[in-house]
Design an enzyme around this catalytic site. Structure first.
Site, short mmCIF file in Angstrom:
data_model
loop_
_atom_site.label_atom_id
_atom_site.label_comp_id
_atom_site.label_asym_id
_atom_site.label_seq_id
_atom_site.Cartn_x
_atom_site.Cartn_y
_atom_site.Cartn_z
N CYS A 117 14.91 -8.77 -1.45
CA CYS A 117 15.36 -7.59 -2.18
C CYS A 117 16.88 -7.42 -2.06
O CYS A 117 17.61 -8.21 -2.63
CB CYS A 117 14.57 -6.37 -1.77
SG CYS A 117 14.50 -5.17 -3.11
N HIS B 29 9.13 -8.05 -2.59
CA HIS B 29 8.90 -8.06 -1.14
C HIS B 29 7.63 -8.85 -0.81
O HIS B 29 6.55 -8.27 -0.77
CB HIS B 29 8.70 -6.63 -0.63
CG HIS B 29 9.92 -5.77 -0.71
ND1 HIS B 29 10.75 -5.58 0.37
CD2 HIS B 29 10.45 -5.07 -1.74
CE1 HIS B 29 11.75 -4.78 0.01
NE2 HIS B 29 11.59 -4.45 -1.26
N GLU C 131 6.70 -9.83 1.93
CA GLU C 131 6.17 -9.46 3.25
C GLU C 131 5.02 -8.45 3.17
O GLU C 131 4.24 -8.33 4.10
CB GLU C 131 7.29 -8.92 4.15
CG GLU C 131 7.84 -7.54 3.81
CD GLU C 131 8.97 -7.56 2.79
OE1 GLU C 131 9.07 -8.53 2.00
OE2 GLU C 131 9.75 -6.58 2.75
N1 GLN Z 1 19.04 -1.20 -2.81
C1 GLN Z 1 18.53 -2.26 -3.64
C2 GLN Z 1 17.95 -1.74 -4.94
O1 GLN Z 1 17.61 -0.58 -5.03
C3 GLN Z 1 17.52 -3.10 -2.90
C4 GLN Z 1 16.30 -2.35 -2.48
C5 GLN Z 1 15.51 -3.04 -1.40
O2 GLN Z 1 16.02 -3.89 -0.67
N2 GLN Z 1 14.27 -2.65 -1.24
O3 GLN Z 1 17.81 -2.45 -5.88
#
Ligand code: GLN
Length: 540
Positions: free
Chosen positions: A382, A515, A517
């Site tokens: 992310c 994600h 995970e």
């Molecule tokens: N801050 C970033 C976004 O909103 C990544 C979010 C995250 O790592 N879950 O796109």
């Protein structure tokens, strides 16, 4: 069979492992062929943990249907492999919100709205919601917090009422407490447990089963004493001692008969004891894995729980690769070009963590650069993926001012940009791109290779992964990145969003906007973590 309800409460102290006990009991009942779900009711007022700082409450776990939830739901899924939904995570805030919305609509026809019965009725409705939508034999409900908290009172009152309404064999309470050891006296102390059970009894709830958390083995004598003081059968006093891994807990609970005692109390027949074959095989592999692979976790929260699912996914993948993964947390806030080599010395790979906001992001970019230029296997998740993209734009494409709009709204090279659908959103809570979306993999890419042996048939290139973000790879730069060597190998078919980037020249250099995970489980480790850990081991 009619749905039966098991409530898990905690006393004496928090952090005793209620979530793990709930997940273990769920696992054991599931292994007996029962249809189950596990849900968490949290007494705090936030509507969901999405707006909570991880320092407050650990990781925010995201369900496939896009609910931001408590990290215990991660345990439920990792143990049982059963996907949870938005109905599995409820807070006081959500309860009040729906009651207040109904009040504003005029649904209560002039009545005074009160904690009892309106809030407690709504809690009871929510407890039974999962079973109203699907066939379930057991609903396990974990109540967050500790008995005695002011804010958990309505939940306990709702449980008391529901137990009465359902009748004795359809509801049951498992109470988890702590038995401290006083070194000076050389004794284990049961008084806190007695007091905690008295408190529950005072609220009209008699627990049928007690699970005692302890650092030392409890004698039969002590268990008998607790049983007598607390109106509980001796066989229903179970100990939960410290174990080398949380994944040993179901086996330990089975050995002591946590599942059978619950079944007995609820009038169910006790069949043969399930062998838990694949689960034991996992534990066996874990015990046998003596070689270690060192992996750096570059993030800004120096708190294990903040990256819970990543830790567990690495542990699963390590076990299935017959290695122990030793995770080394590296605070990105203090990473500099000067100390990076020393900080990553001895590491076989690096995970660049998700996150929000400015703190620590330059350190993540430095880590991405170091991994790329030293061919160290790297997994950006992310925000971690976004930092890989920014690093590539700055140092390979030559846009020294490349940035994400999140960090610098004015940047002329916004290689990470706010998603179109996010541009008009003003509310923070629950408004990100959340939950599972499809991602089409490019044939021949490293990631397609990683997924294919594990998921679907060969050539089947659509995977589904969970998201939690507002920003995205800016498609205006896609061709430039690809020409320079960073490939966009995973794309959401509907929205044409870049979901995965990789640099195929490297041993393993992958960033995912989603994600992975959240969907690694004990029996089904995630293919990308498997492949990443394999690459880390290969380089040793
Ligand atoms: N801050 C970033 C976004 O909103 C990544 C979010 C995250 O790592 N879950 O796109």
């Amino acid at each position: 069979m009619e749905t039966k309800y098991i409530f898990i409460t905690g006393g004496v102290a928090s952090s005793l492992g209620k979530g793990i006990v709930s997940a273990s009991l769920g696992k054991l009942l599931q292994a007996r062929g029962y249809r189950i779900t596990i849900q968490k009711f949290d007494p705090y007022i936030n509507i969901d943990p999405g707006t909570l700082n991880p320092y407050e409450h650990g990781e925010c776990y995201v369900t496939a249907d896009g609910m931001e939830t408590d990290l215990d739901l991660g345990h439920y899924e990792r143990f049982t492999g059963i996907e949870t939904t938005r109905d599995n995570s409820v807070t006081t805030g959500r309860i009040y919100l729906s009651v207040i919305e109904r009040e504003r609509r005029g649904d209560y026809l002039g009545k005074t709205i009160q904690v009892v019965p309106h809030i407690t009725d709504e809690i009871k409705r929510r407890i039974q919601l999962n079973a109203s939508k699907q066939q379930l034999d057991f609903v396990i409900t974990e109540i967050g917090g500790t008995i005695g908290d002011i804010e958990s009172q309505p939940f306990l009152e709702a449980i008391r009422q529901l137990r009465w309404e359902l009748g004795p064999r359809r509801a049951l309470n498992v109470h988890l407490t702590y038995v401290p050891y006083l070194a000076a006296a050389g004794e284990l102390k049961t008084k806190p447990t007695q007091t905690s059970v008295k408190q529950l009894q005072g609220l009209g709830i008699q627990p049928e089963v007690l699970v005692l958390r302890t650092e030392h083995d409890l004698s039969d004598e002590l268990r008998t004493k607790v049983a007598h003081f607390c109106n509980v059968d001796v066989e229903a006093v179970i100990q939960s001692q410290d174990l080398p891994s949380i994944y040993e807990v179901p086996v330990n609970m089975q050995r002591q008969g946590l599942d059978t005692i619950c079944l007995k109390k609820m009038g169910e027949e006790i069949g043969v004891t399930p062998e838990l074959g694949p689960w034991r095989a996992f534990l066996e592999r874990r015990r046998k894995a003596t070689l270690t692979v060192d992996i750096a976790l570059v993030g800004k929260y120096d708190l294990q729980d903040a990256y819970k699912s990543i830790h567990e996914s690495l542990a699963h993948a390590g076990t299935y690769n017959s290695y122990k993964v030793q995770v080394h947390f590296i605070n990105s806030e203090y990473l500099t070009s000067e100390n990076i080599a020393q900080q990553l010395a001895g590491m076989s790979g690096v995970v660049i963590c998700p996150g929000f906001g400015l703190r620590g992001i330059e350190g993540k970019i430095i880590a991405a650069e170091y991994a790329r230029t030293h061919d160290l296997p790297a997994f950006g998740i992310c925000l971690g993926m976004q930092m890989m993209v920014i690093e590539f734009a700055r140092n390979v494409l030559g846009y020294s001012d490349a940035d994400s709009r999140e960090m610098n709204a004015e940047t002329p090279h916004n290689v990470i940009d706010l998603m179109e659908e996010q541009k008009h959103i003003t509310q923070m809570g629950g408004t990100m791109r959340l939950g599972a979306y499809e991602c089409e993999l490019r044939d021949g890419s490293m990631v397609a290779e990683a997924y294919n042996p594990h998921r679907g048939t060969a050539g089947h290139t659509i995977v589904c992964e969970r998201h939690r973000h507002r920003y995205e790879f800016n498609n205006a730069y896609r061709e430039e990145f690809e020409a320079a060597g960073m490939q966009c190998v995973g794309i959401n078919p509907g929205a044409d969003l870049v979901e995965i980037v990789e640099v195929p020249q490297h041993r393993w250099y992958v960033g995912t906007q989603f994600h992975p995970e959240y969907s690694s489980t004990v029996l089904h480790p995630h293919p990308l973590f498997m492949s990443f850990v394999r690459a880390c081991i290969g380089g040793k």
